[in-house]
Design a protein around this motif. Sequence first.
Motif, PDB file in Angstrom:
ATOM      1  N   ALA A 104       0.849  -1.192   0.000  1.00 48.03           N
ATOM      2  CA  ALA A 104       0.000   0.000   0.000  1.00 48.03           C
ATOM      3  C   ALA A 104       0.883   1.240   0.000  1.00 48.03           C
ATOM      4  CB  ALA A 104      -0.902   0.003   1.228  1.00 48.03           C
ATOM      5  N   LEU A 105       0.599   2.160  -0.900  1.00 47.88           N
ATOM      6  CA  LEU A 105       1.370   3.395  -0.906  1.00 47.88           C
ATOM      7  C   LEU A 105       1.218   4.158   0.406  1.00 47.88           C
ATOM      8  CD1 LEU A 105       1.748   2.739  -3.954  1.00 47.88           C
ATOM      9  CD2 LEU A 105       1.727   5.198  -4.297  1.00 47.88           C
ATOM     10  N   ASP A 106       0.119   3.926   1.145  1.00 41.90           N
ATOM     11  CA  ASP A 106      -0.025   4.545   2.473  1.00 41.90           C
ATOM     12  C   ASP A 106       1.140   4.174   3.385  1.00 41.90           C
ATOM     13  OD1 ASP A 106      -2.399   5.763   1.775  1.00 41.90           O
ATOM     14  OD2 ASP A 106      -3.671   4.389   2.906  1.00 41.90           O
ATOM     15  N   ASP A 107       1.771   3.041   3.128  1.00 43.23           N
ATOM     16  CA  ASP A 107       2.921   2.617   3.924  1.00 43.23           C
ATOM     17  C   ASP A 107       4.230   3.219   3.426  1.00 43.23           C
ATOM     18  OD1 ASP A 107       1.383   1.046   5.606  1.00 43.23           O
ATOM     19  OD2 ASP A 107       1.688  -0.781   4.422  1.00 43.23           O
ATOM     20  N   ILE A 108       4.184   3.940   2.302  1.00 46.01           N
ATOM     21  CA  ILE A 108       5.401   4.486   1.695  1.00 46.01           C
ATOM     22  C   ILE A 108       5.398   6.015   1.651  1.00 46.01           C
ATOM     23  CG2 ILE A 108       6.767   4.548  -0.444  1.00 46.01           C
ATOM     24  CD1 ILE A 108       5.872   1.671  -0.968  1.00 46.01           C
ATOM     25  N   TYR A 109       4.220   6.640   1.438  1.00 42.21           N
ATOM     26  CA  TYR A 109       4.183   8.104   1.360  1.00 42.21           C
ATOM     27  C   TYR A 109       4.933   8.705   2.545  1.00 42.21           C
ATOM     28  CZ  TYR A 109      -0.080   7.430  -1.557  1.00 42.21           C
ATOM     29  OH  TYR A 109      -0.999   7.049  -2.501  1.00 42.21           O
ATOM     30  N   PRO A 110       5.837   9.650   2.305  1.00 42.31           N
ATOM     31  CA  PRO A 110       6.537  10.295   3.420  1.00 42.31           C
ATOM     32  C   PRO A 110       5.736  11.477   3.978  1.00 42.31           C
ATOM     33  CG  PRO A 110       7.475  11.045   1.367  1.00 42.31           C
ATOM     34  CD  PRO A 110       6.403  10.041   1.012  1.00 42.31           C
ATOM     35  N   GLY A 111       4.616  11.170   4.588  1.00 45.01           N
ATOM     36  CA  GLY A 111       3.774  12.200   5.188  1.00 45.01           C
ATOM     37  C   GLY A 111       2.699  12.694   4.248  1.00 45.01           C
ATOM     38  N   TRP A 112       1.900  13.639   4.756  1.00 48.94           N
ATOM     39  CA  TRP A 112       0.721  14.116   4.036  1.00 48.94           C
ATOM     40  C   TRP A 112       1.050  14.860   2.756  1.00 48.94           C
ATOM     41  CZ3 TRP A 112      -3.655  11.955   4.989  1.00 48.94           C
ATOM     42  CH2 TRP A 112      -3.902  11.431   6.256  1.00 48.94           C
ATOM     43  N   GLY A 113       2.226  15.404   2.626  1.00 49.10           N
ATOM     44  CA  GLY A 113       2.601  16.121   1.403  1.00 49.10           C
ATOM     45  C   GLY A 113       3.404  15.270   0.441  1.00 49.10           C
ATOM     46  N   GLY A 114       3.430  13.957   0.644  1.00 52.23           N
ATOM     47  CA  GLY A 114       4.357  13.108  -0.096  1.00 52.23           C
ATOM     48  C   GLY A 114       3.780  12.184  -1.140  1.00 52.23           C
ATOM     49  N   LEU A 115       2.670  12.541  -1.783  1.00 52.18           N
ATOM     50  CA  LEU A 115       2.100  11.638  -2.778  1.00 52.18           C
ATOM     51  C   LEU A 115       3.089  11.354  -3.905  1.00 52.18           C
ATOM     52  CD1 LEU A 115      -1.489  11.571  -4.173  1.00 52.18           C
ATOM     53  CD2 LEU A 115       0.443  11.302  -5.694  1.00 52.18           C
ATOM     54  N   ALA A 116       3.638  12.385  -4.530  1.00 53.21           N
ATOM     55  CA  ALA A 116       4.542  12.177  -5.674  1.00 53.21           C
ATOM     56  C   ALA A 116       5.806  11.443  -5.248  1.00 53.21           C
ATOM     57  CB  ALA A 116       4.886  13.513  -6.321  1.00 53.21           C
ATOM     58  N   GLU A 117       6.388  11.816  -4.121  1.00 54.24           N
ATOM     59  CA  GLU A 117       7.606  11.160  -3.654  1.00 54.24           C
ATOM     60  C   GLU A 117       7.331   9.698  -3.297  1.00 54.24           C
ATOM     61  OE1 GLU A 117      10.980  11.485  -0.143  1.00 54.24           O
ATOM     62  OE2 GLU A 117       9.685  13.218  -0.520  1.00 54.24           O
ATOM     63  N   GLY A 118       6.222   9.427  -2.636  1.00 58.98           N
ATOM     64  CA  GLY A 118       5.876   8.054  -2.289  1.00 58.98           C
ATOM     65  C   GLY A 118       5.645   7.193  -3.510  1.00 58.98           C
ATOM     66  N   ALA A 119       4.980   7.752  -4.528  1.00 58.68           N
ATOM     67  CA  ALA A 119       4.738   7.005  -5.762  1.00 58.68           C
ATOM     68  C   ALA A 119       6.055   6.683  -6.462  1.00 58.68           C
ATOM     69  CB  ALA A 119       3.811   7.806  -6.676  1.00 58.68           C
ATOM     70  N   ALA A 120       6.980   7.640  -6.488  1.00 53.29           N
ATOM     71  CA  ALA A 120       8.289   7.397  -7.108  1.00 53.29           C
ATOM     72  C   ALA A 120       9.072   6.338  -6.333  1.00 53.29           C
ATOM     73  CB  ALA A 120       9.079   8.701  -7.193  1.00 53.29           C
ATOM     74  N   THR A 121       9.010   6.402  -5.006  1.00 50.73           N
ATOM     75  CA  THR A 121       9.695   5.405  -4.175  1.00 50.73           C
ATOM     76  C   THR A 121       9.108   4.012  -4.403  1.00 50.73           C
ATOM     77  OG1 THR A 121      10.291   7.044  -2.516  1.00 50.73           O
ATOM     78  CG2 THR A 121      10.257   4.742  -1.801  1.00 50.73           C
ATOM     79  N   ALA A 122       7.791   3.921  -4.487  1.00 50.83           N
ATOM     80  CA  ALA A 122       7.155   2.624  -4.739  1.00 50.83           C
ATOM     81  C   ALA A 122       7.625   2.048  -6.073  1.00 50.83           C
ATOM     82  CB  ALA A 122       5.636   2.761  -4.720  1.00 50.83           C
ATOM     83  N   ARG A 123       7.751   2.912  -7.065  1.00 49.35           N
ATOM     84  CA  ARG A 123       8.204   2.435  -8.371  1.00 49.35           C
ATOM     85  C   ARG A 123       9.657   1.953  -8.315  1.00 49.35           C
ATOM     86  NH1 ARG A 123       8.762   6.749 -11.061  1.00 49.35           N
ATOM     87  NH2 ARG A 123      10.981   6.602 -11.346  1.00 49.35           N
ATOM     88  N   THR A 124      10.549   2.791  -7.760  1.00 50.96           N
ATOM     89  CA  THR A 124      11.970   2.438  -7.796  1.00 50.96           C
ATOM     90  C   THR A 124      12.363   1.383  -6.774  1.00 50.96           C
ATOM     91  OG1 THR A 124      12.540   4.300  -6.351  1.00 50.96           O
ATOM     92  CG2 THR A 124      12.633   4.688  -8.739  1.00 50.96           C
ATOM     93  N   ALA A 125      11.746   1.406  -5.593  1.00 49.82           N
ATOM     94  CA  ALA A 125      12.151   0.490  -4.522  1.00 49.82           C
ATOM     95  C   ALA A 125      11.374  -0.818  -4.514  1.00 49.82           C
ATOM     96  CB  ALA A 125      12.006   1.178  -3.165  1.00 49.82           C
ATOM     97  N   VAL A 126      10.167  -0.828  -5.103  1.00 46.14           N
ATOM     98  CA  VAL A 126       9.343  -2.049  -5.075  1.00 46.14           C
ATOM     99  C   VAL A 126       9.093  -2.575  -6.488  1.00 46.14           C
ATOM    100  CG1 VAL A 126       7.179  -3.109  -4.304  1.00 46.14           C
ATOM    101  CG2 VAL A 126       8.221  -1.292  -2.927  1.00 46.14           C
ATOM    102  N   LEU A 127       8.461  -1.779  -7.318  1.00 52.30           N
ATOM    103  CA  LEU A 127       8.028  -2.261  -8.624  1.00 52.30           C
ATOM    104  C   LEU A 127       9.196  -2.651  -9.527  1.00 52.30           C
ATOM    105  CD1 LEU A 127       5.774  -2.851 -10.599  1.00 52.30           C
ATOM    106  CD2 LEU A 127       5.749  -0.426 -11.204  1.00 52.30           C
ATOM    107  N   GLU A 128      10.186  -1.791  -9.652  1.00 51.92           N
ATOM    108  CA  GLU A 128      11.303  -2.090 -10.552  1.00 51.92           C
ATOM    109  C   GLU A 128      12.058  -3.359 -10.143  1.00 51.92           C
ATOM    110  OE1 GLU A 128      13.506   1.574 -10.926  1.00 51.92           O
ATOM    111  OE2 GLU A 128      11.945   2.468 -12.198  1.00 51.92           O
ATOM    112  N   PRO A 129      12.424  -3.528  -8.856  1.00 54.26           N
ATOM    113  CA  PRO A 129      13.102  -4.784  -8.498  1.00 54.26           C
ATOM    114  C   PRO A 129      12.232  -6.025  -8.740  1.00 54.26           C
ATOM    115  CG  PRO A 129      13.354  -3.168  -6.743  1.00 54.26           C
ATOM    116  CD  PRO A 129      12.385  -2.599  -7.736  1.00 54.26           C
ATOM    117  N   ILE A 130      10.964  -5.970  -8.369  1.00 45.82           N
ATOM    118  CA  ILE A 130      10.084  -7.131  -8.556  1.00 45.82           C
ATOM    119  C   ILE A 130       9.948  -7.455 -10.038  1.00 45.82           C
ATOM    120  CG2 ILE A 130       7.710  -7.981  -8.297  1.00 45.82           C
ATOM    121  CD1 ILE A 130       9.359  -8.005  -5.672  1.00 45.82           C
ATOM    122  N   ALA A 131       9.755  -6.435 -10.873  1.00 50.74           N
ATOM    123  CA  ALA A 131       9.632  -6.655 -12.318  1.00 50.74           C
ATOM    124  C   ALA A 131      10.912  -7.249 -12.902  1.00 50.74           C
ATOM    125  CB  ALA A 131       9.273  -5.352 -13.023  1.00 50.74           C
ATOM    126  N   ALA A 132      12.061  -6.964 -12.284  1.00 50.90           N
ATOM    127  CA  ALA A 132      13.348  -7.498 -12.737  1.00 50.90           C
ATOM    128  C   ALA A 132      13.677  -8.851 -12.106  1.00 50.90           C
ATOM    129  CB  ALA A 132      14.459  -6.490 -12.434  1.00 50.90           C
TER     130      ALA A 132
END
Length: 191
Positions: A63-91
């Motif tokens: 859940a991105l709720d577990d990654i967003y860095p606070g209430w102002g962090g939607l874009a940063e959390g989404a980028a972190t989810a992509r680079t730290a979770v999605l990209e490694p799993i896809a690879a």
Amino acid sequence: MRSSADGFDRAIAEAVRRITDATAEVPTGIVPIILIDGRSGSGKTTLAGAVRAAWPGEMSVVALDDIYPGWGGLAEGAATARTAVLEPIAAGRDAHWRRWDWASGEPGTPMTTPAGTPLIIEGCGALTAESAALAPIRVWIESPAQERRRRALARDGETFRPHWEMWAAQEVRHIAADDPIAHATIHAEVP
């Protein structure tokens, strides 16, 4: 007369069916990755839980709720989810990331999402052009603003209320910049 809860449950069940059908089309040997995006209160977490419950085996849900860095962090959390979770799993590699500690306002528990296990990433910001290239099943879930707000505030109460407008503005920016609706392979309408 049926309640709006019945309509919500039916819409979620239909979305689960469509996602399940789509996973059957994923080529053998490819781990199914499902992205679920939508605005706050639209039913993303409920849908992810229902897909996981219907899945005939192990499935990871991030859940991105577990990654967003606070209430102002939607874009940063989404980028972190992509680079730290999605990209490694896809690879085909384990993903190592840190759960955000909302109480302390800083990164918290280290987490590992194992490679080779079907994966759902759910949250506003999950679906972008970059993430779409890595996930065969991409869901945009839509729901009327009044119902979304009612559900989100019922779920998170006074914790979310002061942040609703700021969060909604970030959602608008995500939709305008990333066009998740255009990248979705499944569009789910939830009352």
